[in-house]
Each structure stands twice: as C-alpha cells, then as structure tokens.
Motif scaffolding. Structure first.
Motif, short mmCIF file in Angstrom:
data_model
loop_
_atom_site.label_atom_id
_atom_site.label_comp_id
_atom_site.label_asym_id
_atom_site.label_seq_id
_atom_site.Cartn_x
_atom_site.Cartn_y
_atom_site.Cartn_z
N ASP A 157 0.85 -1.19 0.00
CA ASP A 157 0.00 0.00 0.00
C ASP A 157 0.88 1.24 0.00
O ASP A 157 0.53 2.27 -0.56
N PHE A 158 2.04 1.13 0.65
CA PHE A 158 2.96 2.26 0.77
C PHE A 158 4.36 1.73 0.44
O PHE A 158 4.97 1.03 1.24
N ALA A 159 4.81 2.01 -0.79
CA ALA A 159 6.10 1.49 -1.23
C ALA A 159 7.15 2.59 -1.21
O ALA A 159 6.91 3.68 -1.72
N VAL A 160 8.29 2.31 -0.60
CA VAL A 160 9.40 3.27 -0.63
C VAL A 160 10.48 2.63 -1.52
O VAL A 160 11.01 1.57 -1.19
N ILE A 161 10.75 3.26 -2.67
CA ILE A 161 11.67 2.66 -3.64
C ILE A 161 12.80 3.64 -3.95
O ILE A 161 12.55 4.81 -4.27
N VAL A 221 8.04 7.63 -3.08
CA VAL A 221 6.96 6.92 -2.38
C VAL A 221 5.83 6.66 -3.36
O VAL A 221 5.39 7.58 -4.06
N LEU A 222 5.39 5.40 -3.42
CA LEU A 222 4.25 5.05 -4.27
C LEU A 222 3.16 4.48 -3.38
O LEU A 222 3.44 3.66 -2.50
N ILE A 236 3.53 9.20 -5.48
CA ILE A 236 2.95 10.30 -4.70
C ILE A 236 4.05 11.28 -4.27
O ILE A 236 3.85 12.49 -4.29
N VAL A 237 5.21 10.76 -3.90
CA VAL A 237 6.37 11.64 -3.64
C VAL A 237 7.48 11.21 -4.62
O VAL A 237 8.05 10.13 -4.47
N PRO A 238 7.76 12.02 -5.64
CA PRO A 238 8.74 11.60 -6.65
C PRO A 238 10.17 11.44 -6.12
O PRO A 238 10.91 10.60 -6.59
N PHE A 239 10.54 12.24 -5.13
CA PHE A 239 11.91 12.11 -4.60
C PHE A 239 11.98 12.68 -3.20
O PHE A 239 11.45 13.75 -2.93
N MET A 240 12.62 11.95 -2.32
CA MET A 240 12.93 12.51 -1.00
C MET A 240 14.27 11.95 -0.53
O MET A 240 14.62 10.81 -0.83
N LYS A 241 15.04 12.80 0.13
CA LYS A 241 16.30 12.35 0.70
C LYS A 241 16.02 11.53 1.95
O LYS A 241 15.07 11.83 2.69
N LEU A 242 16.80 10.49 2.20
CA LEU A 242 16.64 9.72 3.44
C LEU A 242 18.03 9.53 4.05
O LEU A 242 18.63 8.46 3.93
N GLU A 243 18.55 10.59 4.64
CA GLU A 243 19.90 10.53 5.20
C GLU A 243 19.95 11.00 6.64
O GLU A 243 20.48 10.32 7.52
N THR A 244 19.37 12.16 6.92
CA THR A 244 19.49 12.74 8.26
C THR A 244 18.31 12.32 9.13
O THR A 244 17.28 11.83 8.62
N ASP A 245 18.45 12.53 10.45
CA ASP A 245 17.34 12.25 11.37
C ASP A 245 16.09 13.01 10.95
O ASP A 245 14.97 12.51 11.03
N GLU A 246 16.33 14.25 10.48
CA GLU A 246 15.20 15.09 10.06
C GLU A 246 14.45 14.46 8.88
O GLU A 246 13.22 14.46 8.84
N ASP A 247 15.22 13.90 7.93
CA ASP A 247 14.59 13.24 6.77
C ASP A 247 13.69 12.09 7.24
O ASP A 247 12.58 11.90 6.75
N PHE A 248 14.19 11.31 8.21
CA PHE A 248 13.42 10.16 8.68
C PHE A 248 12.17 10.60 9.44
O PHE A 248 11.12 9.98 9.34
N GLU A 249 12.31 11.71 10.19
CA GLU A 249 11.13 12.24 10.90
C GLU A 249 10.07 12.66 9.89
O GLU A 249 8.88 12.41 10.07
N LYS A 250 10.53 13.31 8.79
CA LYS A 250 9.61 13.77 7.75
C LYS A 250 8.85 12.58 7.16
O LYS A 250 7.64 12.62 6.95
N LEU A 251 9.60 11.49 6.88
CA LEU A 251 8.95 10.30 6.30
C LEU A 251 7.92 9.74 7.29
O LEU A 251 6.81 9.38 6.90
#
Ligand code: SF4
Ligand code: SF4
Length: 343
Positions: free
Chosen positions: A146-150, A228-229, A246-261
């Motif tokens: 339902d929620f794919a992170v690729i 994110v699909l 739904i989200v074409p691109f997001m960075k996943l590196e910092t704690d802040e990025d993970f909080e956003k996700l």
C-alpha cells in the motif's frame, strides 16, 4: 477431524516480525527452532508475502508461552487482520551496490513508529509498507505494498567509459545495440563510434535495465534518495493495482529526513483510517474518490511525475489544472444530485 488427527484440533499460527533485511545468525535460528519445537508443531514458513516468520501449529494454551520466549530473544509479534502488516525490505544497503538509501534503517524507523497499529487492529483493512533500495524492486513493493518506498536518484547515471569500451570489446557492437541500447524504454542511450556511451539523462526513467546489464560500467547517480508510491495491491474488489507515485523524490539521510517520512506515513495512515470503507485497500479508496481528492486529503501538491506515461500522452498538461479539478468536482456533484433526485 480432531478424533483422527488430535494435533489439528488447535492449530494456531503465530506471525513474528523477522529482522529487517531478513538476515539471521545461526545461533538465533537455533534458539527460535528450539522454542517452536517446545511449544508448537515445529513447522515454520519463512517468509510470508509480507515477510512474516510464520510459526504454524500451536495450541491456545501454548501461544502466550511461545510468544514470551520468542520475545525474550528479541522477536516481536507481526500483523494480521485489518491492521498494519509486517513489513519487508530488500537486502539493499547491506550488500547490494544498486541501493539508493538505507532500507534497513528506514524499515525499522517506520515500523517501530507504528507498532500499535500492528498489534491492535483498528484500520479498515490491511496496510503494508515495503522498502526496495532501487527500481529493481526486489521485494515487489510496487505491486504488493500500500505504501512502497523505492530507491532512486535525481542526477546522472554514473558511467565508467573505459568499462563501457571493455564491455563492447567483449560482447561486440551488435550485441550491445540489440541488448542494451534498443532495450532502453525511452531511447535515452546511444553508442558512439569509439564505443563510449551517451546517455540522455533527462529522458531516463530509472528502469535499471542498462545498469543491470553493465554492472561494472554503470551505476545509479550520486544524488540518491527514494520515491513513495501508494496504492499497490493484489486482486481484491477492483483487481490488481500498481502503486502511484505520490512523492517523486525525498532524501533519506538525516534524522530530520526520517522524521519527515514518519510524519508523512502517519498522515497517510490517518487518512486511510478515516476515509476507507471496511475491507478496502487504500488503492481502492483512491480509485473510488479520485487521485486529486486523495492528494488534497493528504496535503500533497500535484506533480507531473505522477502522470503514468507523460511522454506518450498528449493530454498530460499542467496548466489550468486547478480549474480543471474544480470543473470535475462540479460535474461529480451535479451527477450525484441528479441520481439522488431520480431515486
Ligand atoms: S531492490 Fe535494488 S538495492 Fe534492493 S536488493 Fe534489489 S537490486 Fe539491490
Ligand atoms: S536506466 Fe533504463 S531508462 Fe535509464 S538509460 Fe538505462 S535503460 Fe534507459
């Protein structure tokens, strides 16, 4: 037939969350098997479609005892029923050169943040997360989750031209053209006279084909992250769906990025909990209410990357989009009131 097969009269299944990336030590596997032989049938299915370790065949009395001991060696209960389900990620960052983000960390961060949703079923229906490190999508996220992170990248494919030339010298120009160049779905590749490769990166749709074939010469770009699909699922009421971007691109590196996700996951799960009908996957909810309404509900701006085949559709235009949505809504409202009046 409990009179003939007494062990089958109570044959519960325990779903246990496997380690992210599905890596075990032999010591841990031995301990798990000992516990299961002591309290259950000894039958184990590794792994279910959502990744669960499925311990099959336990009496009611032994379920809690088995779980307590499994919990002591570090395992937690998986998901079943109308709830967040056990999740899965590819081996990615741990061993795979194509990985574009840390899938294991992402998987753990998301699932640990929503364990309540897994252990206390309160959703309209099942909801699955899956994490793949690149568009090869080794855990089938796009059509199962339902929620794919690729994983993906937004700069240029990295090219080692010397390795390209070595490859062409080995396989020949004809093979290179037949198997690599002409198989690019967007014709983004061309072979120069000196056997070096030209890539029109703006046209590349990250299908991974050329990178998979020429693993020494090509690799994903350096500016890596994930997309994110939402809405993928196997057949249920409305047939099979692939997830929509739904989200074409997001960075996943910092704690802040993970909080956003995590915040975004929470928004989507809340929307699903409040708006889906009973026994409806989120892909079916989107199909029922329309993608534009779904995006508005979760607070995401429309993006041209969400169009399925923008290059082949002469109808994909973004100007006047908002007005078109308003017109579409008015038409829907008119049709709804007309059908109400007819009733
Ligand atoms: S999905 Fe990509 S990163 Fe993950 S294991 Fe497969 S090829 Fe590697
Ligand atoms: S990744 Fe796919 S779309 Fe991109 S250049 Fe290679 S073959 Fe073409």
């Amino acid at each position: 037939m409990p009179d003939k097969f007494p062990e089958s009269s109570e044959f519960h299944t325990l779903r246990i969350i496997p380690p992210a990336g599905l890596h075990y030590s032999t010591d841990l596997l031995r301990k798990m098997c000992d516990i299961w032989e002591k309290h259950g049938s000894g039958l184990i299915a590794l792994h279910g479609q959502s990744g669960d370790i499925m311990l099959q065949g336990c009496s009611s009395e032994n379920v809690q005892k088995a779980f307590d001991e499994l919990n002591e060696i570090g395992f937690d209960l998986g998901g079943a029923g109308p709830a967040l389900r056990t999740s899965m990620n590819c081996v990615g960052h741990a061993r795979c050169e194509q990985s574009c983000y840390d899938e294991v960390r992402t998987h753990r961060t998301v699932i640990n943040g929503f364990l309540d949703e897994m252990h206390r079923p309160a959703l309209p229906y099942k909801f699955k997360f899956k994490f793949s490190g690149c568009p090869n999508d080794c855990v089938n996220a796009i059509h199962r989750a339902d929620f794919a992170v690729i994983g993906t990248w937004r700069d240029d494919i990295q090219v080692d031209q010397q390795e390209v030339q070595n490859y062409v010298a080995k396989v020949g120009r004809k093979y290179m053209i037949d198997v690599v160049i002409t198989h690019c779905p967007t014709r983004a590749l061309s072979l120069n006279d000196d056997d070096t490769l030209e890539i029109d990166n703006k046209s590349c749709v990250r299908c991974m084909h050329c990178i998979n074939v020429m693993t020494k010469a090509l690799s994903p770009g350096k500016d890596r992250g994930a997309m994110v699909l939402i809405g993928g699922k196997r057949s249920l009421k409305v047939g099979d769906f692939l997830g929509s971007v739904i989200v074409p691109f997001m960075k996943l590196e910092t704690d802040e990025d993970f909080e956003k996700l995590k915040d975004f996951c929470e928004t989507v799960i809340d929307f699903f909990a409040e708006n889906a009908l009973e026994h409806e996957r989120i892909g079916e909810t989107i199909d029922r209410i329309g993608l534009a309404n779904f995006l508005e509900g979760i607070g995401v701006e429309v993006d041209p990357n969400m169009v399925n085949h923008p290059r082949t559709s002469s109808y994909a235009r973004m100007d006047d989009w908002d007005q078109e949505v308003e017109k579409w809504r008015a038409r829907k409202a008119e049709a709804a009131s007309a059908s109400e009046a007819a009733e």
